[in-house]
Design an enzyme around this catalytic site. Structure first.
Site, PDB file in Angstrom:
ATOM      1  N   GLU A 214       0.883  -1.173   0.000  1.00  0.00           N
ATOM      2  CA  GLU A 214       0.000   0.000   0.000  1.00  0.00           C
ATOM      3  C   GLU A 214       0.916   1.218   0.000  1.00  0.00           C
ATOM      4  O   GLU A 214       1.454   1.595   1.047  1.00  0.00           O
ATOM      5  CB  GLU A 214      -0.911  -0.011   1.241  1.00  0.00           C
ATOM      6  N   CYS A 248      -2.172   9.477   2.487  1.00  0.00           N
ATOM      7  CA  CYS A 248      -1.725   8.892   1.214  1.00  0.00           C
ATOM      8  C   CYS A 248      -2.657   9.255   0.068  1.00  0.00           C
ATOM      9  O   CYS A 248      -2.220   9.380  -1.072  1.00  0.00           O
ATOM     10  CB  CYS A 248      -1.602   7.384   1.341  1.00  0.00           C
TER      11      CYS A 248
HETATM   12  P1  NAD Z   1       8.209   4.760   4.933  1.00  0.00           P
HETATM   13  O1  NAD Z   1       8.225   3.939   3.706  1.00  0.00           O
HETATM   14  O2  NAD Z   1       9.333   5.663   5.206  1.00  0.00           O
HETATM   15  O3  NAD Z   1       8.083   3.815   6.242  1.00  0.00           O
HETATM   16  C1  NAD Z   1       7.109   2.800   6.370  1.00  0.00           C
HETATM   17  C2  NAD Z   1       7.667   1.685   7.247  1.00  0.00           C
HETATM   18  O4  NAD Z   1       8.826   1.142   6.654  1.00  0.00           O
HETATM   19  C3  NAD Z   1       8.030   2.113   8.652  1.00  0.00           C
HETATM   20  O5  NAD Z   1       7.549   1.129   9.559  1.00  0.00           O
HETATM   21  C4  NAD Z   1       9.546   2.152   8.642  1.00  0.00           C
HETATM   22  O6  NAD Z   1      10.099   1.777   9.885  1.00  0.00           O
HETATM   23  C5  NAD Z   1       9.904   1.124   7.580  1.00  0.00           C
HETATM   24  N1  NAD Z   1      11.133   1.490   6.864  1.00  0.00           N
HETATM   25  C6  NAD Z   1      11.559   2.736   6.525  1.00  0.00           C
HETATM   26  N2  NAD Z   1      12.725   2.684   5.842  1.00  0.00           N
HETATM   27  C7  NAD Z   1      13.032   1.362   5.740  1.00  0.00           C
HETATM   28  C8  NAD Z   1      14.125   0.647   5.159  1.00  0.00           C
HETATM   29  N3  NAD Z   1      15.134   1.278   4.539  1.00  0.00           N
HETATM   30  N4  NAD Z   1      14.124  -0.699   5.241  1.00  0.00           N
HETATM   31  C9  NAD Z   1      13.124  -1.360   5.858  1.00  0.00           C
HETATM   32  N5  NAD Z   1      12.080  -0.721   6.445  1.00  0.00           N
HETATM   33  C10 NAD Z   1      12.025   0.596   6.389  1.00  0.00           C
HETATM   34  O7  NAD Z   1       6.806   5.508   4.876  1.00  0.00           O
HETATM   35  P2  NAD Z   1       6.253   6.589   5.864  1.00  0.00           P
HETATM   36  O8  NAD Z   1       7.124   7.800   5.765  1.00  0.00           O
HETATM   37  O9  NAD Z   1       6.008   5.987   7.203  1.00  0.00           O
HETATM   38  O10 NAD Z   1       4.827   6.914   5.204  1.00  0.00           O
HETATM   39  C11 NAD Z   1       4.678   7.825   4.172  1.00  0.00           C
HETATM   40  C12 NAD Z   1       4.458   7.144   2.837  1.00  0.00           C
HETATM   41  O11 NAD Z   1       3.524   6.093   2.970  1.00  0.00           O
HETATM   42  C13 NAD Z   1       3.864   8.081   1.795  1.00  0.00           C
HETATM   43  O12 NAD Z   1       4.469   7.842   0.556  1.00  0.00           O
HETATM   44  C14 NAD Z   1       2.400   7.673   1.732  1.00  0.00           C
HETATM   45  O13 NAD Z   1       1.757   7.960   0.534  1.00  0.00           O
HETATM   46  C15 NAD Z   1       2.497   6.218   1.990  1.00  0.00           C
HETATM   47  N6  NAD Z   1       1.253   5.721   2.545  1.00  0.00           N
HETATM   48  C16 NAD Z   1       0.474   4.908   1.795  1.00  0.00           C
HETATM   49  C17 NAD Z   1      -0.741   4.468   2.296  1.00  0.00           C
HETATM   50  C18 NAD Z   1      -1.649   3.568   1.519  1.00  0.00           C
HETATM   51  O14 NAD Z   1      -2.579   3.035   2.121  1.00  0.00           O
HETATM   52  N7  NAD Z   1      -1.459   3.370   0.238  1.00  0.00           N
HETATM   53  C19 NAD Z   1      -1.136   4.858   3.565  1.00  0.00           C
HETATM   54  C20 NAD Z   1      -0.302   5.683   4.301  1.00  0.00           C
HETATM   55  C21 NAD Z   1       0.894   6.101   3.793  1.00  0.00           C
END
Ligand code: NAD
Length: 463
Positions: A214, A248
């Protein structure tokens, strides 16, 4: 006595793996009692959840309840109501040739599931997939976001109070997720950025683990043709500014017909002031940016030449006022997902310009379309790729549990909510059952002189 995070992750994983193997098909009553207990604990910890959302994201009680807690309670209630029906095998036809026989698709649990959540709706986006995973009979490890630390603590507390072998929690950030990703799961459900989605999928590929992703994207909002711009502006501003634009599916940018532009901008400005006063940075209903990194990233977009409204900031409080920009396709803000309270507006003269503007970025999670022209609705529905389409409103598509929620291409893979969550976390086993009678010998060797009558028979019985 556990001494390190690595040991905690190892032992949590081993315990969960063992449990999922020894409980491959939890009963309806086991699933129901876990869901009921979860609901009880969410309601019991209601105040702590709201307090965490206020501390992490500046969310008011209203927003915390409506956008996080209420939705989760509804998802649990729907699962409790329909679980028996969902768990039933779904019958399909059987070719006459095999009769007497029956065929069905039987949902079975996937096994051990990993759910990784983001920070922007740090409760909703962990709990909603978790409900689907429990309902489908899986054992689940959830990993909360380190960037919403208060919520992470409350989620851990709820999981510990739940005290169920079906659910475990790991807190932490990149390092903990990286360690978890080295292990083999039966499914990974990830919500977050497209960049990290790629890391997740790469790690999952080592074990051939299927993923639901997602992700994010740039969701356009098209305004075309004569219509009630007062309502249009209310719905756009509401959808853009809940959670301070950190949603998002927030309207990322507006594409407006040039004849509507001046009036729409006037209405958008009015709505911002109506909703958040003339000093929005002081409004109790207006949230904050999650951290300094994102604050700095967003303020870099505040190009003075483009600002037509707002643009105030408070670094100490991590606040950016609702801001309208007049932008062009090559403006820096049009090159990636904004994820904040800045709303660029692009003007077009001809309808066909829409395609090029949207195609400038990868396939979005959602397209918002404000129009009274049915032919335009049909055109966008059929020709513009996006996870969802919402006509004449914003955000509500995610709140309808009957609709699957998910992206396409760079904005995600797979979908969930309601029955779609159950399906997402199940394997539909194809089962065909015959009787030990009417054994046609034509299919057995020796095959001499059997091809012609076999083909005749197949033609006769069809498929
Ligand atoms: P992110 O990808 O930075 O982090 C999400 C998760 O991944 C966190 O739990 C984090 O600890 C982990 N993570 C981060 N970097 C990592 C790495 N290098 N290796 C492994 N794990 C890692 O996302 P965010 O900043 O928490 O959220 C924002 C993004 O999420 C935006 O792009 C938004 O559009 C998207 N989003 C999508 C939805 C959806 O339902 N489609 C919902 C909410 C947010």
């Amino acid at each position: 006595m556990l001494t390190s995070t690595q040991e905690l992750i190892d032992s949590t994983y081993e315990k969960s793996l063992e449990f999922s193997k020894t409980n491959p098909y939890p009963s309806h009553s086991q699933r129901v009692s876990t869901l009921k207990e979860l609901k009880k604990l969410i309601l019991k910890n209601d105040d702590l959840l709201k307090e965490a959302l206020l501390k992490d994201l500046g969310k008011t009680d209203y927003e915390a309840y409506v956008s996080e807690i209420m939705f989760i309670i509804k998802e649990i209630d729907i699962s409790l109501k329909y679980l028996k029906k969902w768990m039933k095998p779904r019958r399909v036809k059987t070719p006459l040739l095999f009769l007497p026989a029956s065929s069905k698709r039987a949902p079975i649990p996937l096994g051990l599931v990993l759910i990784i959540g983001p920070w922007n709706y740090p409760f909703n986006l962990l709990a909603a997939p978790l409900i689907g995973s429990i309902a489908a009979g899986n054992t689940t490890i959830i990993k909360s976001s380190e960037l919403a630390p208060h919520m992470s603590k409350v989620v851990a507390k709820i999981v510990h109070e739940l005290n169920s072998p079906f659910v475990q929690v790991i807190e932490g950030g990149v390092s903990e997720t990286t360690q978890l990703l080295k292990k083999k799961f039966d499914h990974i459900f990830f919500t977050g950025s497209t960049r990290v989605g790629q890391i997740i999928m790469e790690a999952a590929s080592k074990h051939l683990t299927p993923c639901t992703l997602e992700l994010g994207g740039k969701s356009p909002t098209i305004v075309w043709g004569e219509q009630d711009l007062e309502i249009v502006a209310s719905r756009i501003i509401w959808g853009k500014l809940i959670n301070c634009g950190q949603t998002c599916i927030a309207p990322d940018y507006i594409i407006v017909q040039d004849s509507l532009k001046a009036k729409l901008i006037e209405k958008l400005k009015k709505k911002i002031t109506d909703f958040y006063s003339s000093t929005p940075l002081e409004s109790p209903d207006y949230g904050k940016i999650i951290n300094e990194r994102n604050f700095t990233r967003l303020t870099a977009f505040l190009n003075k030449d483009e600002i037509i409204f707002g643009g105030e900031t408070n670094k100490e409080k991590l606040k950016i006022s609702p801001t309208l920009l007049e932008s062009k396709l090559d403006s820096p803000i049009m090159q990636s997902e904004i994820f904040g309270p800045i709303l660029p507006i692009i003007t077009i003269k001809e309808l066909h310009e829409i395609d090029k503007i949207i195609a400038h970025n990868p396939d979005p999670l959602t397209v918002y379309l404000f129009t009274r022209q049915e032919s335009l609705v049909d055109y966008i529905q059929q020709n513009i790729k996006s996870g969802s389409l919402c006509v004449n409103d914003t955000i509500i598509q995610i709140t309808n549990s009957h609709l699957p929620f998910g992206g396409i291409g760079n904005s995600g893979t797979g979908s969930y909510h309601g029955t779609h969550s159950f399906d997402n976390f199940s394997h539909f086993k194809s089962v065909i059952k015959r009787k030990q009678m009417l054994d046609l010998t034509l299919r057995y060797p020796p095959y001499k002189n059997k091809l012609k009558p076999t083909l005749k028979l197949l033609k006769w019985f069809g498929h």
